[in-house]
Write an enzyme that holds these catalytic residues in place. Sequence first.
Site, short mmCIF file in Angstrom:
data_model
loop_
_atom_site.label_atom_id
_atom_site.label_comp_id
_atom_site.label_asym_id
_atom_site.label_seq_id
_atom_site.Cartn_x
_atom_site.Cartn_y
_atom_site.Cartn_z
N LEU A 70 0.83 -1.20 0.00
CA LEU A 70 0.00 0.00 0.00
C LEU A 70 0.87 1.25 0.00
CD1 LEU A 70 -2.63 -1.36 2.54
CD2 LEU A 70 -2.93 -1.04 0.07
N PRO A 71 0.29 2.41 -0.35
CA PRO A 71 1.12 3.60 -0.60
C PRO A 71 1.76 4.23 0.62
CG PRO A 71 -1.21 4.11 -0.88
CD PRO A 71 -1.10 2.62 -0.76
N LYS A 176 14.55 1.08 4.12
CA LYS A 176 13.98 1.51 2.85
C LYS A 176 13.98 3.04 2.73
CE LYS A 176 11.69 1.76 -1.02
NZ LYS A 176 10.39 1.14 -1.28
N LYS A 245 7.78 11.22 0.17
CA LYS A 245 7.31 10.60 1.41
C LYS A 245 8.42 9.81 2.09
CE LYS A 245 5.04 6.78 1.00
NZ LYS A 245 5.96 5.82 1.65
#
Length: 297
Positions: A70-71, A176, A245
């Site tokens: 998911l984003p 990440k 993000k």
Amino acid sequence: MNGENPSPRRIAFIGLGRMGAPMAQRLLAAGFDLALHDAAPISGDDFAGATVSMSAAEAARDADMVILMLPDGAVMRDALLADGAAASVLRRGAMVVDMGSSDPYLTRDVGAALRERGIRMVDAPVSGGVAKARSGELAIMAGGTVEDVALCEPVLLNMGARLFHVGPLGAGQAMKALNNLVSAAGLLATVEALRVGESFGLDPDRMVDVFNTSTGRNNTTENKARQFMLSGTYASGFAMRLMVKDMASALRMAEVEGVDAAQSDACLASWRRAFEALAPDADHTEIHRWLSKGASR
């Protein structure tokens, strides 16, 4: 899952975007029993043999494992913990694997909430883009207990070529975010070097050749500069909003951990200006086009 055969067979896969769809297809091809859910309509032709579910909870019912692609972390949390969401139907001992990019501190909080229900969690974000999602050559950065990561390994290695256990829950998301911070800084430096060289009279295409046989070689020079920027296609498959993000997540880590990251802050400021100037769904490589138009820094 049981003691004799701990590898999960029934998997709920939630999130079938550019990355999630080819990842789910690889699991389907490997013989896993998949239940799928996405906010957008799912084409049965693309996932023959899988069960298409109308909600995350419906997909998760009777699942050994739930994989989320998911984003962001807020969407991940809601898919799991909102009223009537996936965790409400998962049995004790089931496994949740978050493979999207989430805030590492939020990941820890979600993991704690799941543990109260007897549900295990691993965070396993990926790197490599759409092409490597299709080929099953993603790099996977996993956070969780040694036992939980080992249990997930037979599933994860159908989607990735390398699995790195980098620490406890949340460590995969931390790795990440930091990886993408480094990637974004390298891309920005590459674009600026190409602009300077072209202004001086150098051929940008030849510059890429030199970078790739010299110490300036990086992921952008090898896989993005010629393919998506100099070509003008700007279609790498990774949105600028996601890059911003992930960078913001990395810089929040620096703030929380009390580490000075002034140069990275300056890099993020440039990316944010590009994001604000471009279309909401702009590919991250479009920062090349934005800077090439003489955008104010």
